[in-house]
Scaffold this motif. Structure first.
Motif, PDB file in Angstrom:
ATOM      1  N   GLU A  14       0.845  -1.199   0.000  1.00  0.00           N
ATOM      2  CA  GLU A  14       0.000   0.000   0.000  1.00  0.00           C
ATOM      3  C   GLU A  14       0.878   1.245   0.000  1.00  0.00           C
ATOM      4  OE1 GLU A  14      -3.779   2.094   2.281  1.00  0.00           O
ATOM      5  OE2 GLU A  14      -2.774   0.405   3.237  1.00  0.00           O
ATOM      6  N   PHE A  15       0.591   2.140  -0.938  1.00  0.00           N
ATOM      7  CA  PHE A  15       1.283   3.418  -1.039  1.00  0.00           C
ATOM      8  C   PHE A  15       0.348   4.526  -0.576  1.00  0.00           C
ATOM      9  CE2 PHE A  15       3.188   0.688  -4.177  1.00  0.00           C
ATOM     10  CZ  PHE A  15       4.527   1.029  -4.195  1.00  0.00           C
ATOM     11  N   VAL A  17      -0.326   8.313  -1.265  1.00  0.00           N
ATOM     12  CA  VAL A  17      -0.002   9.234  -2.350  1.00  0.00           C
ATOM     13  C   VAL A  17      -0.867  10.485  -2.247  1.00  0.00           C
ATOM     14  CG1 VAL A  17       0.761   7.396  -3.921  1.00  0.00           C
ATOM     15  CG2 VAL A  17      -1.632   8.103  -3.934  1.00  0.00           C
ATOM     16  N   GLY A  18      -0.431  11.550  -2.892  1.00  0.00           N
ATOM     17  CA  GLY A  18      -1.181  12.798  -2.879  1.00  0.00           C
ATOM     18  C   GLY A  18      -2.519  12.685  -3.580  1.00  0.00           C
ATOM     19  N   SER A  19      -2.574  11.957  -4.683  1.00  0.00           N
ATOM     20  CA  SER A  19      -3.817  11.766  -5.435  1.00  0.00           C
ATOM     21  C   SER A  19      -3.914  10.312  -5.897  1.00  0.00           C
ATOM     22  CB  SER A  19      -3.873  12.695  -6.643  1.00  0.00           C
ATOM     23  OG  SER A  19      -5.011  12.387  -7.439  1.00  0.00           O
ATOM     24  N   ALA A  20      -4.702   9.528  -5.174  1.00  0.00           N
ATOM     25  CA  ALA A  20      -4.849   8.109  -5.515  1.00  0.00           C
ATOM     26  C   ALA A  20      -5.465   7.934  -6.906  1.00  0.00           C
ATOM     27  CB  ALA A  20      -5.690   7.397  -4.459  1.00  0.00           C
ATOM     28  N   ARG A  21      -6.379   8.807  -7.252  1.00  0.00           N
ATOM     29  CA  ARG A  21      -7.037   8.689  -8.556  1.00  0.00           C
ATOM     30  C   ARG A  21      -6.037   8.863  -9.699  1.00  0.00           C
ATOM     31  NH1 ARG A  21     -12.511  11.800 -10.535  1.00  0.00           N
ATOM     32  NH2 ARG A  21     -12.566  10.846 -12.567  1.00  0.00           N
ATOM     33  N   MET A  22      -5.194   9.877  -9.605  1.00  0.00           N
ATOM     34  CA  MET A  22      -4.197  10.112 -10.660  1.00  0.00           C
ATOM     35  C   MET A  22      -3.137   9.013 -10.668  1.00  0.00           C
ATOM     36  SD  MET A  22      -5.175  12.557 -12.466  1.00  0.00           S
ATOM     37  CE  MET A  22      -3.723  12.637 -13.485  1.00  0.00           C
ATOM     38  N   SER A  50      -9.101   4.679  -1.798  1.00  0.00           N
ATOM     39  CA  SER A  50      -8.075   3.707  -2.146  1.00  0.00           C
ATOM     40  C   SER A  50      -8.470   2.973  -3.414  1.00  0.00           C
ATOM     41  CB  SER A  50      -7.899   2.675  -1.023  1.00  0.00           C
ATOM     42  OG  SER A  50      -7.430   3.264   0.156  1.00  0.00           O
ATOM     43  N   TYR A  51      -7.485   2.706  -4.243  1.00  0.00           N
ATOM     44  CA  TYR A  51      -7.664   1.908  -5.451  1.00  0.00           C
ATOM     45  C   TYR A  51      -6.805   0.661  -5.318  1.00  0.00           C
ATOM     46  CZ  TYR A  51      -9.800   6.008  -7.553  1.00  0.00           C
ATOM     47  OH  TYR A  51     -10.633   7.065  -7.824  1.00  0.00           O
ATOM     48  N   TYR A  52      -7.397  -0.503  -5.549  1.00  0.00           N
ATOM     49  CA  TYR A  52      -6.683  -1.783  -5.483  1.00  0.00           C
ATOM     50  C   TYR A  52      -6.435  -2.218  -6.917  1.00  0.00           C
ATOM     51  CZ  TYR A  52      -5.530  -6.463  -3.773  1.00  0.00           C
ATOM     52  OH  TYR A  52      -4.888  -7.630  -3.467  1.00  0.00           O
ATOM     53  N   LEU A  53      -5.171  -2.349  -7.286  1.00  0.00           N
ATOM     54  CA  LEU A  53      -4.786  -2.678  -8.653  1.00  0.00           C
ATOM     55  C   LEU A  53      -4.008  -3.985  -8.682  1.00  0.00           C
ATOM     56  CD1 LEU A  53      -3.377   0.837  -9.621  1.00  0.00           C
ATOM     57  CD2 LEU A  53      -5.713   0.017  -9.929  1.00  0.00           C
ATOM     58  N   LYS A  54      -4.235  -4.776  -9.741  1.00  0.00           N
ATOM     59  CA  LYS A  54      -3.551  -6.065  -9.892  1.00  0.00           C
ATOM     60  C   LYS A  54      -3.052  -6.220 -11.321  1.00  0.00           C
ATOM     61  CE  LYS A  54      -5.536  -9.706  -7.861  1.00  0.00           C
ATOM     62  NZ  LYS A  54      -6.555 -10.694  -7.508  1.00  0.00           N
ATOM     63  N   VAL A  61      -2.108  -1.135  -3.504  1.00  0.00           N
ATOM     64  CA  VAL A  61      -3.194  -0.271  -3.065  1.00  0.00           C
ATOM     65  C   VAL A  61      -2.642   1.146  -3.064  1.00  0.00           C
ATOM     66  CG1 VAL A  61      -4.785   0.308  -1.195  1.00  0.00           C
ATOM     67  CG2 VAL A  61      -4.176  -2.090  -1.619  1.00  0.00           C
ATOM     68  N   LEU A  62      -3.359   2.062  -3.676  1.00  0.00           N
ATOM     69  CA  LEU A  62      -2.982   3.470  -3.704  1.00  0.00           C
ATOM     70  C   LEU A  62      -4.011   4.235  -2.889  1.00  0.00           C
ATOM     71  CD1 LEU A  62      -2.255   3.540  -7.510  1.00  0.00           C
ATOM     72  CD2 LEU A  62      -0.546   3.559  -5.684  1.00  0.00           C
ATOM     73  N   THR A  63      -3.565   4.900  -1.832  1.00  0.00           N
ATOM     74  CA  THR A  63      -4.477   5.561  -0.898  1.00  0.00           C
ATOM     75  C   THR A  63      -4.122   7.028  -0.752  1.00  0.00           C
ATOM     76  OG1 THR A  63      -4.818   3.522   0.360  1.00  0.00           O
ATOM     77  CG2 THR A  63      -5.306   5.570   1.499  1.00  0.00           C
ATOM     78  N   SER A  64      -5.147   7.880  -0.748  1.00  0.00           N
ATOM     79  CA  SER A  64      -4.940   9.300  -0.459  1.00  0.00           C
ATOM     80  C   SER A  64      -6.065   9.792   0.441  1.00  0.00           C
ATOM     81  CB  SER A  64      -4.879  10.131  -1.746  1.00  0.00           C
ATOM     82  OG  SER A  64      -6.092  10.082  -2.449  1.00  0.00           O
TER      83      SER A  64
END
Length: 138
Positions: A14-15, A17-22, A50-54, A61-64
Motif C-alpha cells: 500500500e502506497f 499518495v497525494g492523489s490516488a485517482r491520478m 483507495s484503489y486496489y490494482l492487480k 493499493v494506492l491511498t490518499s
C-alpha cells in the motif's frame, strides 16, 4: 520470496499518495494494471480513497486523503512524500503470527481484528516495520 511454514506469501503493498485517482490512472495506463476494487466516499469511507490494482503478479493499493484533516495520511505525505506505507503478508494464523512477532520484540500497531461484510471476512493485524512503515498480516 521463500515462505516459511507460517508465511504463505506476499499480499499487497500500500502506497500513500497525494492523489490516488491520478496515481491509479497512471498505473493502469502505463503499466497495464487492472483496477479491481475501490474504497471512497461513494462506498462509505468519508476520509480516504483507495484503489486496489492487480496485474503481472503485482497487487498494490494506492491511498490518499479525501479530507485535509486526515492526520495519518497527511502527516505521512508531509514527512515522506508519496511512498510505501504497508507491506502485507499472507499468513496461516494471524493471531498466533502477530503474538509471536510481538513476543520477539515487534512493535504492535494493530492487534488482530476480524473485518466482516456481505462477501465474508478477513482477519488482520499489523506491526511496525521501521519509521512509519507497517507489516500487515492477513
Amino acid at each position: 520470496m521463500k515462505a516459511g511454514p507460517d508465511i504463505l506469501g506476499y499480499g499487497y503493498i500500500e502506497f500513500y499518495v497525494g492523489s490516488a485517482r491520478m496515481a491509479a490512472h497512471w498505473h493502469v495506463q502505463a503499466l497495464g494494471l487492472i483496477p479491481t476494487a475501490y474504497l471512497g466516499p461513494e462506498t462509505g469511507s468519508a476520509d480516504r480513497c483507495s484503489y486496489y490494482l492487480k496485474g503481472g503478479g503485482i497487487e498494490i493499493v494506492l491511498t490518499s486523503a479525501v479530507r485535509p484533516e486526515n492526520y495519518e495520511i497527511q502527516s505521512f505525505l508531509t514527512q515522506h512524500g508519496d511512498g510505501v506505507k504497508r507491506v502485507a503478508l499472507k499468513v496461516r494464523d494471524v493471531s498466533s503470527f502477530y503474538e509471536g512477532a510481538v513476543k520477539r520484540g515487534a512493535i504492535p500497531v494493530k492487534p488482530p481484528q476480524r473485518l466482516t461484510d456481505t462477501q465474508g471476512f478477513v482477519e488482520e493485524a499489523a506491526i511496525r516495520l521501521y519509521d512509519d512503515m507497517e507489516i500487515v498480516f492477513f
